[in-house]
Design an enzyme around this catalytic site. Structure first.
Site, PDB file in Angstrom:
ATOM      1  N   ASP A  72       0.811  -1.224   0.000  1.00 44.49           N
ATOM      2  CA  ASP A  72       0.000   0.000   0.000  1.00 44.49           C
ATOM      3  C   ASP A  72       0.844   1.274   0.000  1.00 44.49           C
ATOM      4  O   ASP A  72       0.308   2.375   0.075  1.00 44.49           O
ATOM      5  CB  ASP A  72      -0.937   0.027   1.221  1.00 44.49           C
ATOM      6  N   ARG A  97       0.477  -1.847   7.557  1.00 43.99           N
ATOM      7  CA  ARG A  97       1.068  -0.634   6.968  1.00 43.99           C
ATOM      8  C   ARG A  97       2.038   0.071   7.925  1.00 43.99           C
ATOM      9  O   ARG A  97       2.578   1.136   7.571  1.00 43.99           O
ATOM     10  CB  ARG A  97      -0.043   0.347   6.539  1.00 43.99           C
ATOM     11  N   ARG A 148      -9.705   5.964  10.939  1.00 45.19           N
ATOM     12  CA  ARG A 148      -8.240   5.852  10.968  1.00 45.19           C
ATOM     13  C   ARG A 148      -7.646   6.927  11.909  1.00 45.19           C
ATOM     14  O   ARG A 148      -7.394   6.642  13.065  1.00 45.19           O
ATOM     15  CB  ARG A 148      -7.680   5.981   9.543  1.00 45.19           C
ATOM     16  N   HIS A 182     -11.335   7.231   4.783  1.00 45.12           N
ATOM     17  CA  HIS A 182     -10.423   8.386   4.850  1.00 45.12           C
ATOM     18  C   HIS A 182     -11.197   9.605   4.373  1.00 45.12           C
ATOM     19  O   HIS A 182     -11.995   9.505   3.421  1.00 45.12           O
ATOM     20  CB  HIS A 182      -9.234   8.203   3.891  1.00 45.12           C
ATOM     21  N   CYS A 282      -5.059   9.647  -3.254  1.00 50.33           N
ATOM     22  CA  CYS A 282      -4.344   8.687  -2.410  1.00 50.33           C
ATOM     23  C   CYS A 282      -2.896   8.507  -2.867  1.00 50.33           C
ATOM     24  O   CYS A 282      -2.025   8.229  -2.058  1.00 50.33           O
ATOM     25  CB  CYS A 282      -5.021   7.326  -2.436  1.00 50.33           C
TER      26      CYS A 282
HETATM   27  N1  ARG Z   1      -5.381   0.081   1.047  1.00 54.00           N
HETATM   28  C1  ARG Z   1      -5.131   1.368   1.614  1.00 54.00           C
HETATM   29  C2  ARG Z   1      -5.690   1.436   3.033  1.00 54.00           C
HETATM   30  O1  ARG Z   1      -6.746   0.899   3.276  1.00 54.00           O
HETATM   31  C3  ARG Z   1      -5.716   2.437   0.753  1.00 54.00           C
HETATM   32  C4  ARG Z   1      -5.336   3.823   1.174  1.00 54.00           C
HETATM   33  C5  ARG Z   1      -5.921   4.880   0.307  1.00 54.00           C
HETATM   34  N2  ARG Z   1      -5.401   6.146   0.591  1.00 54.00           N
HETATM   35  C6  ARG Z   1      -6.114   7.272   0.793  1.00 54.00           C
HETATM   36  N3  ARG Z   1      -5.473   8.392   0.901  1.00 54.00           N
HETATM   37  N4  ARG Z   1      -7.403   7.244   0.918  1.00 54.00           N
HETATM   38  O2  ARG Z   1      -5.124   2.012   3.924  1.00 54.00           O
END
Ligand code: ARG
Length: 299
Positions: A72, A97, A148, A182, A282
């Site tokens: 990612d 991550r 998040r 996000h 992203c």
């Molecule tokens: N697979 C990543 C996650 O779930 C995607 C992140 C996408 N990034 C963003 N800026 N929305 O964290």
């Protein structure tokens, strides 16, 4: 809607990470499905097209080396937030991550960042996913939370980046729909207000609590409201330079509404990176230099 405002582009510096190791091998958002194969070569080609789209419009793109085992990492927006030449690296929600935080901080600490007028303020202590949740609109930092980035991380970012001293207010916005985990999947910054126009955003009302919707209505009475269909192709995950708006080629009415507001719409095919739950924004972290570097320009 007819527009009367002239849109002006400002040169930007971006940080991007090539999707050399991109894959969907875990699922940490509802878009990710590990049974759907990913075409990494195609992802790379699509990413190159986005990078070139920025460069041909005069923007500077720096590239961070992708690390194996961090599929990612291509979603550079999550690597941190850079304001006034100070970079605060992310601390990720999911262990998958976690190593990206130090990886991005290593770039912020390195010579390339220094050359751009950027110094590292270190890694966030609280859970913070960079510009995924922290979107600067002129002197307002829209700060997402709910999935998040945490409220405590907003406070920490304000403190460690000296936002109050720079005249920047933090406005928390609560997200409620797991598909829009996000802030940058639920809200698009179209005009920061820095070139003389009023600030303008687009958003999906249903992605927010009633209280946060009321805040957005108060701050941006002329905002473009996205349909569910356009949000569901991650049509709100855009980058705007004030004139050009780079967004997925799958967006429908949203793209028309953005064009009607006076912007040049630049459609980009990022279908492979969509499989990880991300799109244009992203993949793009904005590097905002310190005042001295900004005044001289480094582009
Ligand atoms: N697979 C990543 C996650 O779930 C995607 C992140 C996408 N990034 C963003 N800026 N929305 O964290």
């Amino acid at each position: 809607m007819t527009h009367t405002v002239t849109r002006r582009a400002a040169n930007r510096h971006f940080l991007m990470c090539p999707p050399e190791h991109f894959d969907v091998v875990y699922a940490i958002n509802p878009w990710m499905d590990t049974s759907v194969p990913v075409d990494t070569a195609r992802a790379l080609a699509q990413w190159e097209t986005l990078k070139r789209a920025y460069e041909t419009r005069g923007h500077t793109v720096d590239v961070i080396d992708p690390e194996p085992g961090l599929p990612d990492m291509v979603y550079a927006a999550n690597g941190g937030i850079v304001v006034g030449g100070q970079a605060l690296a992310a601390r990720f929600t999911y262990p998958e991550r976690a190593k990206e935080g130090p990886a991005y901080d290593a770039w912020f600490t390195g010579p390339a960042a220094l050359g751009r007028g950027i110094t590292s303020a270190g890694q966030s202590g609280e859970t913070q996913e960079g510009e995924g949740d922290l979107l600067l609109v002129g002197d307002t930092l829209l700060a997402g939370h709910g999935f998040r980035t945490t409220r405590a991380a907003h406070d920490e970012a304000a403190r460690r980046l000296g936002l109050a001293e720079q005249g920047i207010d933090v406005v928390p916005l609560e997200l409620v729909d797991p598909r829009y985990y996000h802030l940058d999947t639920a809200l698009a910054v179209l005009d920061t207000g820095e070139t003389g126009n009023p600030p303008l955003v687009a958003y999906l009302p249903g992605a927010f609590t009633a209280e946060s919707r009321a805040t957005l209505e108060r701050l941006y009475p002329d905002a473009i409201l996205a349909s569910d269909d356009d949000a569901a192709v991650l049509g709100l995950n855009v980058v705007s330079d004030g004139r050009c708006v780079f967004l997925t080629d799958r967006a429908g009415r949203l793209a028309d509404d953005i064009a009607a507001a006076g912007f040049d719409v630049v459609p980009v095919d990022l279908s492979e990176l969509f499989k990880g739950g991300g799109s244009v924004k992203c993949c793009t972290l904005e590097l905002r230099p310190d005042a001295a570097t900004a005044a001289h320009g480094t582009a």
